[in-house]
Design a protein around this motif. Structure first.
Motif, PDB file in Angstrom:
ATOM      1  N   VAL A  48       0.852  -1.188   0.000  1.00  0.00           N
ATOM      2  CA  VAL A  48       0.000   0.000   0.000  1.00  0.00           C
ATOM      3  C   VAL A  48       0.887   1.236   0.000  1.00  0.00           C
ATOM      4  CG1 VAL A  48      -1.788   1.324   1.193  1.00  0.00           C
ATOM      5  CG2 VAL A  48      -1.810  -1.172   1.308  1.00  0.00           C
ATOM      6  N   SER A  55       3.201   2.388   2.947  1.00  0.00           N
ATOM      7  CA  SER A  55       2.621   2.303   4.291  1.00  0.00           C
ATOM      8  C   SER A  55       2.390   0.859   4.730  1.00  0.00           C
ATOM      9  CB  SER A  55       1.307   3.086   4.368  1.00  0.00           C
ATOM     10  OG  SER A  55       0.338   2.560   3.491  1.00  0.00           O
ATOM     11  N   ILE A  56       2.222  -0.055   3.790  1.00  0.00           N
ATOM     12  CA  ILE A  56       2.075  -1.471   4.129  1.00  0.00           C
ATOM     13  C   ILE A  56       2.904  -2.300   3.163  1.00  0.00           C
ATOM     14  CG2 ILE A  56       0.520  -3.469   4.250  1.00  0.00           C
ATOM     15  CD1 ILE A  56      -1.711  -1.745   5.127  1.00  0.00           C
ATOM     16  N   GLU A  58       3.228  -6.373   2.923  1.00  0.00           N
ATOM     17  CA  GLU A  58       2.719  -7.591   3.545  1.00  0.00           C
ATOM     18  C   GLU A  58       3.753  -8.727   3.472  1.00  0.00           C
ATOM     19  OE1 GLU A  58       0.302  -8.066   5.388  1.00  0.00           O
ATOM     20  OE2 GLU A  58      -1.376  -6.766   4.894  1.00  0.00           O
ATOM     21  N   ALA A  97      -5.906   6.076   1.845  1.00  0.00           N
ATOM     22  CA  ALA A  97      -5.605   4.743   2.387  1.00  0.00           C
ATOM     23  C   ALA A  97      -6.248   4.624   3.760  1.00  0.00           C
ATOM     24  CB  ALA A  97      -4.103   4.534   2.479  1.00  0.00           C
TER      25      ALA A  97
ATOM     26  N   SER B  95      -8.039  -0.831   8.474  1.00  0.00           N
ATOM     27  CA  SER B  95      -7.917   0.568   8.901  1.00  0.00           C
ATOM     28  C   SER B  95      -7.056   1.408   7.960  1.00  0.00           C
ATOM     29  CB  SER B  95      -7.335   0.634  10.317  1.00  0.00           C
ATOM     30  OG  SER B  95      -6.064   0.023  10.327  1.00  0.00           O
ATOM     31  N   GLN B  96      -6.205   0.760   7.160  1.00  0.00           N
ATOM     32  CA  GLN B  96      -5.392   1.494   6.186  1.00  0.00           C
ATOM     33  C   GLN B  96      -5.908   1.298   4.766  1.00  0.00           C
ATOM     34  OE1 GLN B  96      -1.072   1.817   6.888  1.00  0.00           O
ATOM     35  NE2 GLN B  96      -1.380   0.305   8.512  1.00  0.00           N
ATOM     36  N   GLY B  97      -7.172   0.963   4.681  1.00  0.00           N
ATOM     37  CA  GLY B  97      -7.790   0.812   3.369  1.00  0.00           C
ATOM     38  C   GLY B  97      -7.483  -0.512   2.700  1.00  0.00           C
ATOM     39  N   ASN B  98      -6.682  -1.331   3.346  1.00  0.00           N
ATOM     40  CA  ASN B  98      -6.361  -2.631   2.759  1.00  0.00           C
ATOM     41  C   ASN B  98      -7.592  -3.520   2.759  1.00  0.00           C
ATOM     42  OD1 ASN B  98      -5.668  -2.217   5.621  1.00  0.00           O
ATOM     43  ND2 ASN B  98      -5.429  -4.447   5.657  1.00  0.00           N
TER      44      ASN B  98
END
Lengths: 114, 111
Positions: A48, A55-56, A58, A97, B95-98
């Motif tokens: 993300v 920010s992410i 995985e 996001a 919460s982060q849009g994932n």
């Protein structure tokens, strides 16, 4: 306009190749995503980006390297992939996001690793 | 452990009748749910969403119902059309849009 574009549509690469997938959106969205989808499975989140910052992640192997050059563009750099990485790679974007924002998906890149 | 479950891999419905697709979730912190439709070799297309403060949201032929106490949602398509034949994914928003997707239900609408 809710279009997310992805290039190429199809990609065949050897395990020693380096290639890149590209994604573009012009909706002014500040969040962009990479998903991987294997046959008969749901999409699984890979990365993300929010306001051009990662920010992410995985726990994706380092042979996948994302890049967000600006708010409209998202790249996925591929290097030394394995045959099991063959899948449909989907890009998506959303206004932010965060919860409460729907994501719009591109058509995907069908990747085959030989 | 699957957080979003679609227990019916397939559903067959006659044209003009109602299609009901079901979805269950395990995480009570989820507040926003979405349904996507996917044709082969295409990306998912957003259909409809619902937040946890509502129990129903309607858009044309598509209605989503949410039962928070049962952690269950359903998508109703009325009337069903052959062009609705596709795989339908239920998703919860983190919460982060994932998005966390269920495994999908393949809907076949027969003329």
């Amino acid at each position: 306009d809710t279009e997310v574009t992805q290039t190429p549509k199809h990609l065949v690469m050897g395990m020693t190749n380096k290639k890149s997938l590209k994604c573009e959106q012009h909706m002014g969205h500040r969040a962009m995503y990479w998903y991987k989808q294997k046959a008969k499975k749901p999409p699984e989140l890979m990365f993300v980006y929010s306001y051009e910052k990662l920010s992410i992640n995985e726990s994706v192997p380092s042979r996948f390297s994302p890049e967000c050059p600006n708010s409209s563009l998202l790249n996925l750099h591929l290097h030394a992939l394995q045959p099991e990485d063959s899948a449909l790679y989907l890009c998506a974007s959303s206004q932010e996001a965060a919860e409460y924002y729907e994501q719009y998906f591109g058509p995907g890149t069908r990747l085959t690793v030989t | 452990d699957q957080q979003v479950k679609q227990n019916s891999p397939s559903l067959s419905v006659q044209e003009g009748r109602i299609s009901i697709l079901n979805c269950d979730y395990t995480n009570s912190m989820f507040d926003y749910f979405l349904w996507y439709k996917k044709y082969p070799a295409e990306g998912p297309t957003f259909l409809i969403s619902i937040s946890s403060i509502k129990d129903k949201n309607e858009d044309g032929r598509f209605t989503v119902f949410l039962n928070k106490s049962a952690k269950h949602l359903s998508l109703h398509i009325v009337p069903s059309q052959p062009g609705d034949s596709a795989v339908y994914f239920c998703a919860a928003s983190g919460s982060q849009g994932n998005l966390i997707f269920g495994k999908g239900t393949k809907l076949s609408v027969k003329p």
